[in-house]
Design a protein around this motif. Structure first.
Motif, PDB file in Angstrom:
ATOM      1  N   ASP A  31      23.935   4.746  -4.255  1.00 39.76           N
ATOM      2  CA  ASP A  31      23.089   4.399  -5.394  1.00 39.76           C
ATOM      3  C   ASP A  31      22.675   2.939  -5.396  1.00 39.76           C
ATOM      4  N   VAL A  32      23.539   2.061  -4.916  1.00 41.78           N
ATOM      5  CA  VAL A  32      23.201   0.637  -4.872  1.00 41.78           C
ATOM      6  C   VAL A  32      21.979   0.425  -3.985  1.00 41.78           C
ATOM      7  N   GLY A  33      21.998   1.009  -2.802  1.00 44.52           N
ATOM      8  CA  GLY A  33      20.867   0.897  -1.886  1.00 44.52           C
ATOM      9  C   GLY A  33      19.619   1.535  -2.449  1.00 44.52           C
ATOM     10  N   ASP A  34      19.787   2.689  -3.095  1.00 48.66           N
ATOM     11  CA  ASP A  34      18.640   3.367  -3.694  1.00 48.66           C
ATOM     12  C   ASP A  34      18.034   2.505  -4.802  1.00 48.66           C
ATOM     13  N   ASP A  35      18.887   1.937  -5.637  1.00 52.57           N
ATOM     14  CA  ASP A  35      18.403   1.084  -6.729  1.00 52.57           C
ATOM     15  C   ASP A  35      17.665  -0.135  -6.179  1.00 52.57           C
ATOM     16  N   GLU A  36      18.208  -0.739  -5.129  1.00 52.82           N
ATOM     17  CA  GLU A  36      17.549  -1.897  -4.519  1.00 52.82           C
ATOM     18  C   GLU A  36      16.186  -1.506  -3.943  1.00 52.82           C
ATOM     19  N   PHE A  37      16.126  -0.348  -3.298  1.00 55.14           N
ATOM     20  CA  PHE A  37      14.862   0.090  -2.706  1.00 55.14           C
ATOM     21  C   PHE A  37      13.834   0.398  -3.788  1.00 55.14           C
ATOM     22  N   VAL A  38      14.244   1.076  -4.856  1.00 55.45           N
ATOM     23  CA  VAL A  38      13.325   1.377  -5.957  1.00 55.45           C
ATOM     24  C   VAL A  38      12.848   0.081  -6.602  1.00 55.45           C
ATOM     25  N   SER A  39      13.742  -0.887  -6.738  1.00 53.74           N
ATOM     26  CA  SER A  39      13.361  -2.188  -7.285  1.00 53.74           C
ATOM     27  C   SER A  39      12.321  -2.866  -6.386  1.00 53.74           C
ATOM     28  N   MET A  40      12.527  -2.773  -5.077  1.00 53.89           N
ATOM     29  CA  MET A  40      11.565  -3.360  -4.147  1.00 53.89           C
ATOM     30  C   MET A  40      10.210  -2.657  -4.255  1.00 53.89           C
ATOM     31  N   LEU A  41      10.237  -1.309  -4.350  1.00 58.24           N
ATOM     32  CA  LEU A  41       8.991  -0.559  -4.504  1.00 58.24           C
ATOM     33  C   LEU A  41       8.240  -1.022  -5.753  1.00 58.24           C
ATOM     34  N   ALA A  42       8.966  -1.163  -6.847  1.00 59.61           N
ATOM     35  CA  ALA A  42       8.338  -1.594  -8.101  1.00 59.61           C
ATOM     36  C   ALA A  42       7.760  -2.988  -7.972  1.00 59.61           C
ATOM     37  N   SER A  43       8.460  -3.881  -7.275  1.00 60.37           N
ATOM     38  CA  SER A  43       7.965  -5.264  -7.137  1.00 60.37           C
ATOM     39  C   SER A  43       6.744  -5.339  -6.219  1.00 60.37           C
ATOM     40  N   GLY A  93       0.828  -1.213   0.000  1.00 59.17           N
ATOM     41  CA  GLY A  93       0.000   0.000   0.000  1.00 59.17           C
ATOM     42  C   GLY A  93       0.856   1.254   0.000  1.00 59.17           C
ATOM     43  N   LEU A  94       1.917   1.244   0.794  1.00 60.93           N
ATOM     44  CA  LEU A  94       2.834   2.383   0.809  1.00 60.93           C
ATOM     45  C   LEU A  94       3.539   2.535  -0.540  1.00 60.93           C
ATOM     46  N   ALA A  95       3.935   1.422  -1.136  1.00 56.92           N
ATOM     47  CA  ALA A  95       4.664   1.448  -2.409  1.00 56.92           C
ATOM     48  C   ALA A  95       3.821   2.005  -3.535  1.00 56.92           C
ATOM     49  N   ARG A  96       2.522   1.709  -3.530  1.00 59.31           N
ATOM     50  CA  ARG A  96       1.642   2.200  -4.595  1.00 59.31           C
ATOM     51  C   ARG A  96       1.580   3.717  -4.641  1.00 59.31           C
ATOM     52  N   GLU A  97       1.820   4.358  -3.507  1.00 62.20           N
ATOM     53  CA  GLU A  97       1.720   5.814  -3.418  1.00 62.20           C
ATOM     54  C   GLU A  97       2.996   6.537  -3.846  1.00 62.20           C
ATOM     55  N   VAL A  98       4.059   5.803  -4.152  1.00 62.53           N
ATOM     56  CA  VAL A  98       5.371   6.415  -4.386  1.00 62.53           C
ATOM     57  C   VAL A  98       5.666   6.553  -5.867  1.00 62.53           C
ATOM     58  N   ASP A  99       6.071   7.761  -6.261  1.00 63.83           N
ATOM     59  CA  ASP A  99       6.571   8.001  -7.612  1.00 63.83           C
ATOM     60  C   ASP A  99       8.058   7.662  -7.606  1.00 63.83           C
ATOM     61  N   VAL A 100       8.405   6.531  -8.202  1.00 67.06           N
ATOM     62  CA  VAL A 100       9.787   6.058  -8.142  1.00 67.06           C
ATOM     63  C   VAL A 100      10.747   6.934  -8.944  1.00 67.06           C
ATOM     64  N   GLU A 101      10.213   7.846  -9.737  1.00 66.75           N
ATOM     65  CA  GLU A 101      11.055   8.767 -10.501  1.00 66.75           C
ATOM     66  C   GLU A 101      11.429  10.001  -9.677  1.00 66.75           C
ATOM     67  N   ASP A 102      10.799  10.186  -8.535  1.00 65.05           N
ATOM     68  CA  ASP A 102      11.030  11.351  -7.682  1.00 65.05           C
ATOM     69  C   ASP A 102      11.910  10.943  -6.493  1.00 65.05           C
ATOM     70  N   PRO A 103      13.180  11.383  -6.475  1.00 62.98           N
ATOM     71  CA  PRO A 103      14.091  10.986  -5.382  1.00 62.98           C
ATOM     72  C   PRO A 103      13.587  11.396  -3.997  1.00 62.98           C
ATOM     73  N   THR A 104      12.926  12.524  -3.897  1.00 58.81           N
ATOM     74  CA  THR A 104      12.395  12.966  -2.602  1.00 58.81           C
ATOM     75  C   THR A 104      11.300  12.017  -2.130  1.00 58.81           C
ATOM     76  N   ALA A 105      10.419  11.624  -3.039  1.00 60.49           N
ATOM     77  CA  ALA A 105       9.343  10.695  -2.689  1.00 60.49           C
ATOM     78  C   ALA A 105       9.909   9.342  -2.277  1.00 60.49           C
ATOM     79  N   VAL A 106      10.961   8.905  -2.946  1.00 65.44           N
ATOM     80  CA  VAL A 106      11.594   7.622  -2.621  1.00 65.44           C
ATOM     81  C   VAL A 106      12.225   7.694  -1.231  1.00 65.44           C
ATOM     82  N   ARG A 107      12.913   8.798  -0.918  1.00 62.21           N
ATOM     83  CA  ARG A 107      13.529   8.980   0.399  1.00 62.21           C
ATOM     84  C   ARG A 107      12.474   8.974   1.501  1.00 62.21           C
ATOM     85  N   GLN A 108      11.358   9.673   1.269  1.00 61.77           N
ATOM     86  CA  GLN A 108      10.273   9.717   2.251  1.00 61.77           C
ATOM     87  C   GLN A 108       9.643   8.331   2.415  1.00 61.77           C
TER      88      GLN A 108
END
Length: 127
Positions: free
Chosen positions: A113-125, A58-73
């Motif tokens: 960046d490695v951690g960020d990429d992993e987190f964005v990948s998790m959000l997408a999954s 539910g949290l992941a659906r609300e996140v724009d993975v293209e926005d670094p600020t949204a990903v950090r939040q």
């Protein structure tokens, strides 16, 4: 998505668990593995792993993975959700709650960046 030791969500939970236990001296009680059925693992008498997965999805659906600020939040919201699931809501009353959250977030951010990429990948999954 099946959640097991190999997924990035499990890795996030493990990293948070390790950081919390090293900082607070608390002993993490792990989910019972003897009754695994479709991810419905009872956790310390609390919510099942499937409940956490739904909450994170539910949290992941609300996140724009293209926005670094949204990903950090989102990462901070994920950390909060996992900590409360792992250690119970009473952890929020601990005097070190805020520094703990910030410390875990900083530790994950330090992966760069490695951690960020992993987190964005998790959000997408999870979406």
């Amino acid at each position: 998505m099946e959640l097991n030791r190999l997924t990035s969500t499990a890795a996030l939970i493990s990293a948070i668990r390790q950081d919390v236990t090293s900082r607070t001296g608390m002993v993490a009680t792990t989910a019972r593995i003897d009754s695994v059925s479709k991810g419905e693992v009872a956790h310390r008498g609390g919510p099942a792993l499937a409940v956490l997965r739904r909450q994170l999805a539910g949290l992941a659906r609300e996140v724009d993975v293209e926005d670094p600020t949204a990903v950090r939040q989102a990462r901070m919201r994920f950390i909060r959700a996992v900590l409360v699931w792992e250690f119970g809501p009473e952890l929020r009353e601990h005097p070190e709650w805020r520094p703990l959250l910030e410390g875990v977030e900083e530790a994950l951010a330090a992966r760069g960046d490695v951690g960020d990429d992993e987190f964005v990948s998790m959000l997408a999954s999870l979406k």
